[in-house]
Structure formats: structure tokens, C-alpha cells
Design a protein around this motif. Structure first.
Motif, PDB file in Angstrom:
ATOM      1  N   VAL A   1      -6.227  -8.303   0.062  1.00  0.00           N
ATOM      2  CA  VAL A   1      -5.273  -7.642  -0.829  1.00  0.00           C
ATOM      3  C   VAL A   1      -5.880  -7.426  -2.223  1.00  0.00           C
ATOM      4  CG1 VAL A   1      -3.229  -8.452   0.398  1.00  0.00           C
ATOM      5  CG2 VAL A   1      -4.165  -9.838  -1.437  1.00  0.00           C
ATOM      6  N   ILE A   2      -6.756  -8.342  -2.641  1.00  0.00           N
ATOM      7  CA  ILE A   2      -7.435  -8.128  -3.933  1.00  0.00           C
ATOM      8  C   ILE A   2      -8.352  -6.911  -3.837  1.00  0.00           C
ATOM      9  CG2 ILE A   2      -9.080  -9.095  -5.585  1.00  0.00           C
ATOM     10  CD1 ILE A   2      -7.980 -11.862  -4.901  1.00  0.00           C
ATOM     11  N   GLY A   3      -9.053  -6.799  -2.725  1.00  0.00           N
ATOM     12  CA  GLY A   3      -9.961  -5.675  -2.540  1.00  0.00           C
ATOM     13  C   GLY A   3      -9.261  -4.331  -2.530  1.00  0.00           C
ATOM     14  N   LEU A   4      -8.016  -4.286  -2.091  1.00  0.00           N
ATOM     15  CA  LEU A   4      -7.280  -3.021  -2.045  1.00  0.00           C
ATOM     16  C   LEU A   4      -7.078  -2.421  -3.435  1.00  0.00           C
ATOM     17  CD1 LEU A   4      -4.549  -3.843   0.646  1.00  0.00           C
ATOM     18  CD2 LEU A   4      -6.455  -2.239   0.878  1.00  0.00           C
TER      19      LEU A   4
ATOM     20  N   ILE B   1       0.813  -1.210   0.000  1.00  0.00           N
ATOM     21  CA  ILE B   1       0.000   0.000   0.000  1.00  0.00           C
ATOM     22  C   ILE B   1       0.851   1.266   0.000  1.00  0.00           C
ATOM     23  CG2 ILE B   1      -0.189   0.112   2.507  1.00  0.00           C
ATOM     24  CD1 ILE B   1      -2.990   1.194   2.195  1.00  0.00           C
ATOM     25  N   PHE B   2       2.082   1.197   0.540  1.00  0.00           N
ATOM     26  CA  PHE B   2       2.896   2.407   0.661  1.00  0.00           C
ATOM     27  C   PHE B   2       3.333   2.948  -0.703  1.00  0.00           C
ATOM     28  CE2 PHE B   2       3.108   0.787   4.958  1.00  0.00           C
ATOM     29  CZ  PHE B   2       3.002   1.960   5.702  1.00  0.00           C
ATOM     30  N   ALA B   3       3.391   2.093  -1.716  1.00  0.00           N
ATOM     31  CA  ALA B   3       3.693   2.585  -3.060  1.00  0.00           C
ATOM     32  C   ALA B   3       2.512   3.335  -3.653  1.00  0.00           C
ATOM     33  CB  ALA B   3       4.069   1.417  -3.973  1.00  0.00           C
ATOM     34  N   PHE B   4       1.320   3.082  -3.142  1.00  0.00           N
ATOM     35  CA  PHE B   4       0.116   3.646  -3.733  1.00  0.00           C
ATOM     36  C   PHE B   4      -0.419   4.864  -2.987  1.00  0.00           C
ATOM     37  CE2 PHE B   4       0.107  -0.854  -4.959  1.00  0.00           C
ATOM     38  CZ  PHE B   4       0.047  -0.721  -6.340  1.00  0.00           C
ATOM     39  N   LEU B   5       0.284   5.311  -1.947  1.00  0.00           N
ATOM     40  CA  LEU B   5      -0.224   6.461  -1.189  1.00  0.00           C
ATOM     41  C   LEU B   5      -0.421   7.695  -2.065  1.00  0.00           C
ATOM     42  CD1 LEU B   5       1.681   6.145   2.219  1.00  0.00           C
ATOM     43  CD2 LEU B   5      -0.685   5.545   1.694  1.00  0.00           C
ATOM     44  N   PRO B   6       0.564   8.073  -2.910  1.00  0.00           N
ATOM     45  CA  PRO B   6       0.298   9.230  -3.790  1.00  0.00           C
ATOM     46  C   PRO B   6      -0.843   8.972  -4.768  1.00  0.00           C
ATOM     47  CG  PRO B   6       2.658   8.759  -3.671  1.00  0.00           C
ATOM     48  CD  PRO B   6       1.951   7.591  -3.052  1.00  0.00           C
ATOM     49  N   GLU B   7      -0.955   7.721  -5.270  1.00  0.00           N
ATOM     50  CA  GLU B   7      -2.013   7.381  -6.219  1.00  0.00           C
ATOM     51  C   GLU B   7      -3.380   7.379  -5.542  1.00  0.00           C
ATOM     52  OE1 GLU B   7      -3.413   6.347 -10.074  1.00  0.00           O
ATOM     53  OE2 GLU B   7      -1.466   7.056  -9.361  1.00  0.00           O
ATOM     54  N   TYR B   8      -3.459   6.818  -4.311  1.00  0.00           N
ATOM     55  CA  TYR B   8      -4.711   6.854  -3.562  1.00  0.00           C
ATOM     56  C   TYR B   8      -5.119   8.296  -3.271  1.00  0.00           C
ATOM     57  CZ  TYR B   8      -4.950   1.813  -2.501  1.00  0.00           C
ATOM     58  OH  TYR B   8      -5.073   0.456  -2.583  1.00  0.00           O
ATOM     59  N   GLU B   9      -4.151   9.134  -2.949  1.00  0.00           N
ATOM     60  CA  GLU B   9      -4.443  10.541  -2.657  1.00  0.00           C
ATOM     61  C   GLU B   9      -5.126  11.203  -3.842  1.00  0.00           C
ATOM     62  OE1 GLU B   9      -2.067  14.199  -0.495  1.00  0.00           O
ATOM     63  OE2 GLU B   9      -0.975  12.995  -1.981  1.00  0.00           O
ATOM     64  N   SER B  10      -4.676  10.863  -5.053  1.00  0.00           N
ATOM     65  CA  SER B  10      -5.252  11.436  -6.269  1.00  0.00           C
ATOM     66  C   SER B  10      -6.576  10.775  -6.645  1.00  0.00           C
ATOM     67  CB  SER B  10      -4.252  11.301  -7.419  1.00  0.00           C
ATOM     68  OG  SER B  10      -4.825  11.709  -8.635  1.00  0.00           O
TER      69      SER B  10
ATOM     70  N   GLU C   1      -4.147  -2.822 -10.826  1.00  0.00           N
ATOM     71  CA  GLU C   1      -4.690  -3.968 -10.081  1.00  0.00           C
ATOM     72  C   GLU C   1      -3.754  -5.169 -10.039  1.00  0.00           C
ATOM     73  OE1 GLU C   1      -6.235  -2.502 -12.598  1.00  0.00           O
ATOM     74  OE2 GLU C   1      -7.873  -1.381 -11.651  1.00  0.00           O
ATOM     75  N   LEU C   2      -2.858  -5.317 -11.010  1.00  0.00           N
ATOM     76  CA  LEU C   2      -2.038  -6.526 -11.136  1.00  0.00           C
ATOM     77  C   LEU C   2      -1.238  -6.874  -9.878  1.00  0.00           C
ATOM     78  CD1 LEU C   2      -0.980  -8.862 -12.843  1.00  0.00           C
ATOM     79  CD2 LEU C   2       0.763  -7.306 -13.766  1.00  0.00           C
TER      80      LEU C   2
END
Length: 407
Positions: free
Chosen positions: A300-303, A240-249, A374-375
Motif C-alpha cells: 500500500v505504501i508503494g501504491l 485505489i478507486f478514489a485515485f483512478l481519475p488521478e492515476y489516469e492523469s 501519499e498520506l
């Protein structure tokens, strides 16, 4: 303070040494700072100048800043764990490691280049790696086989509370006072733990923990399985830590909401850590480990499909239950199998945990940045399924030799 107060593990099987609580609370402040850094750094490096990584996707950079820490942490632990065992010393590794953490946290506040941040994060991973096997050994020395799951659960609860609260505290400080102030706070927290451990925690030494030999092929194979299980779990947790900027957007949210999502996992894990340790003492380690691995697969799939920050918070909270079900019994079982040389043996588990922390963010950053969002979540789910099958087939509960010989 005399060392003898903490050097002898408890001779009873139903009571914990009070020194366990002193050790856990002393390290709480550093864990709070660790949680702040894990959350803040992937967001802090957005827009930083870089000579080496210019032009790379932001999810890749966010994953890299988390990965280099986990990788250096993982690589250093086995070596430092063996050194700790050979010297039969634990406290110096903890004190020096926390001192390094404190100094580098201070330097972050005065660094504005991404390449330098990577170098600093590598060094900080090594300093933290010095503390992990030593701390686990100290917790082990302060417990007996019949209370080991409970002891590890209590220590993990205090540590997890610090880490989880750190994300929220970091998000609030960064929002209202800026990242530089947050890094100075991290340094002060590390200094607090340095002082407390230096003056209030005494050395522990190896004792007769178990008569089992970890050289037996079956036991050695179980160590490998436990290491794989921890590696797979941490990969799915840390992605999830790689996706923090992406989640923010994508989710249209900010630092505080994201910090709550990150912390929800740790706070719930804290609540379940000790109960899962107690259950593993009573029902056996294998059942609880398998349950935790199975639960994490759909999470993890749901994330990869969350549509708002509320869904993200809920999934991360349930993920906390799954991690508590795996981490505490895995560590307790590893110590059961380790024998006397706890630091060197158990460091294979903690190093695998750190390696998962390293792989998760970088794998997520590369796959999401260059293939699809998603991959990486599906790949994590397959890895967890593989670990679950290994646990079901290869893990056996150890014979409680300590209890039987004490009768």
C-alpha cells in the motif's frame, strides 16, 4: 427442483457438495457486473452536474461514489443476516438482492446527475448487502469443518474471477461502445444470475455446524479481531478507486490500462484463493492471515509512489496474493467459531469488509484532495500493522470438535 437436494450438508469430511459449484457459477454473472460498476462509476461521474457536491475535488467524488455503496452494504448486512437466520431462509435474500442490483444497473444508464447517482448507489449497496450473509451461509451449509477453507476458497475464486474480469470487460466496453452500453450489459448480467439462481439453486437450512458457543468472551474477542483484520485489508485494497481519475492523469494512461491494473489484483487473488483455503485447512488459519496482513503493508505504501502503469499493475497483482491469504482463512475461521447461526454471526465479518470498502475510497479522496497524495497510503500501512499485531496476540486456532466427535 426439490429443495432436499441441497438442504443437507455433506456428511463426509473430504468431499465437497456439488451444489457448491452450482451456487458459485450461478452468481458469477452478477459478480462480473459488480466488477464492471466498481471500475466504471468513478470514471463515469467525472464532469457530472451536482447541486450538493459542486466544487469538490474529483478524487473526493470518485471516493464518495465508492464509499456510499460500501457503507450502505456494511450497515444492511447485520440486520439482513439476523433476519435470514430467524426465518431460516437464504435463497429469497439472494434472489431479491440480485433483482435490485439488476434494476439499478439499468437505471444508471439513464442518469446524468451526480446527486442521483449517489442515491442509487446507496440503494444498490443495500440490495447487494442482502445477498452476502445469505450466500456465505449457503456455502457453509454445503461444507464440513475439514473442507470449509477449501469450499470458501472455491466460492471466492469464482466470485473473484467475475469481479476481476468485470473491470477489464467494463473498460473495453466503455472505450469502444460507451458507458451507457456498459451499464446495460451490467443489467443483463444481473438478470442472468437472477434466472440461474431462481431455477437451479435450492434453499439450504441451518445444521449442526459446531458445538462451540460464540458467547464465550474469548471467542467474541476473536470475532472482533477478525472483523478488524478484514476492515483494514479492504481499506488498503479499495483506496485505489478514489485515485483512478488521478492515476489516469499522472500516468498518462486510459480506461483499458487502468482496468488491467484494477483486475490484476482480483485475477491473482482468484488464482491463490483456493490454495490459501487448502493451506489454512492444513496449517491453521492464523499463520496464513498474519502472512497476508504483513505482505500488504509495503504494497500500500508503494501504491503512492508508482511512476507508470506497469508498476501499478505489478503492485496490484501482489496485493491479490495478500488478500487471498487473509480473506479465505478469516471467513473459514469465523464460520468455525460461529456455531449454527452462520448468517448473523459471519455478517459481522462481511459487514466489516464492506465498511473497509467504504472507508478506503473516501479516506483517500479527502486526504489526497486536501492534504497530500501519499498520506492515505501511509495511514493504511499503519492500520494494517495494528491489525497484524492484534491477530498475533489475540487469535487462537479453535479445537476441531467436529472431527473429534465424529471419530
Amino acid at each position: 427442483m426439490k429443495d432436499s437436494a441441497l438442504t443437507k450438508p455433506s456428511n463426509t469430511h473430504d468431499k465437497l457438495d456439488p451444489a457448491l459449484y452450482v451456487l458459485s457459477l450461478s452468481k458469477l454473472f452478477k459478480d462480473l457486473g459488480t466488477g464492471m460498476l466498481a471500475f466504471l462509476l468513478p470514471l463515469y461521474i467525472v464532469g457530472m452536474d451536482s447541486d450538493i457536491f459542486s466544487g469538490t475535488p474529483i478524487v473526493f467524488r470518485a471516493g464518495l461514489i465508492a464509499t456510499v455503496f460500501g457503507l450502505s452494504n456494511a450497515v444492511s448486512q447485520p440486520f439482513l443476516g439476523r433476519l435470514s437466520d430467524s426465518l431460516d431462509r437464504r435463497k429469497p435474500f439472494v434472489v431479491l438482492g440480485i433483482a435490485g442490483f439488476t434494476l439499478i444497473s439499468f437505471i444508471y444508464a439513464n442518469t446524468s446527475n451526480f446527486d442521483y447517482m449517489i442515491l442509487l448507489r446507496i440503494v444498490q449497496g443495500i440490495t447487494v448487502g442482502a445477498t452476502v450473509p445469505a450466500i456465505v451461509a449457503m456455502v457453509t451449509h454445503l461444507s464440513s469443518k475439514s473442507t470449509r477453507g477449501t469450499a470458501i476458497g472455491i466460492y471466492s475464486t469464482v466470485r473473484g474471477f467475475g469481479f476481476g474480469t468485470g473491470s477489464i470487460v467494463g473498460g473495453i466496453i466503455a472505450s469502444y461502445f460507451g458507458y451507457v452500453t456498459a451499464f446495460y450489459v451490467c443489467a443483463l448480467l444481473g438478470l442472468a444470475s437472477f434466472i440461474l439462481i431462481s431455477f437451479f439453486v435450492s434453499e439450504t437450512h441451518n445444521g449442526q455446524l459446531s458445538s462451540a458457543s460464540t458467547q464465550e468472551p474469548a471467542r467474541g474477542f476473536q470475532f472482533i479481531i477478525l472483523s478488524i483484520a478484514m476492515f483494514m485489508m479492504m481499506t488498503g485494497i479499495m483506496i485505489i478507486f478514489a485515485f483512478l481519475p488521478e492515476y489516469e492523469s499522472r500516468l498518462g494512461t486510459g480506461e483499458i490500462s487502468l482496468s488491467i491494473a484494477v483486475s490484476a489484483y482480483v485475477i491473482v487473488r482468484v488464482l491463490f484463493q483456493t490454495p490459501m483455503g487448502i493451506l489454512s485447512d492444513r496449517l491453521g488459519r492464523k499463520k496464513i492471515i498474519a502472512m497476508g496482513l504483513l505482505l500488504n503493508i509495503p504494497i500500500v505504501i508503494g501504491l503512492g509512489y508508482v511512476e507508470n502503469v506497469t508498476q501499478l499493475i505489478i503492485l496490484r497483482a501482489v496485493q491479490g496474493i495478500s488478500m487471498a491469504s487473509v480473506e479465505t482463512p478469516v471467513m473459514a475461521l469465523a464460520v468455525d467459531l460461529a456455531g449454527i447461526s452462520v448468517s448473523s454471526k459471519v455478517s459481522s465479518i462481511t459487514a466489516s469488509q464492506a465498511a473497509g470498502m467504504a472507508l478506503g475510497p473516501i479516506m483517500g479522496g479527502i486526504l489526497a484532495g486536501y492534504i497530500s497524495f501519499e498520506l492515505p497510503f501511509y495511514i493504511c500501512a499503519v492500520m494494517l500493522l495494528f491489525a497484524l499485531l492484534l491477530v498475533i496476540v489475540g487469535i487462537k486456532e479453535p479445537v476441531d470438535s467436529e472431527v473429534s466427535t465424529a471419530a
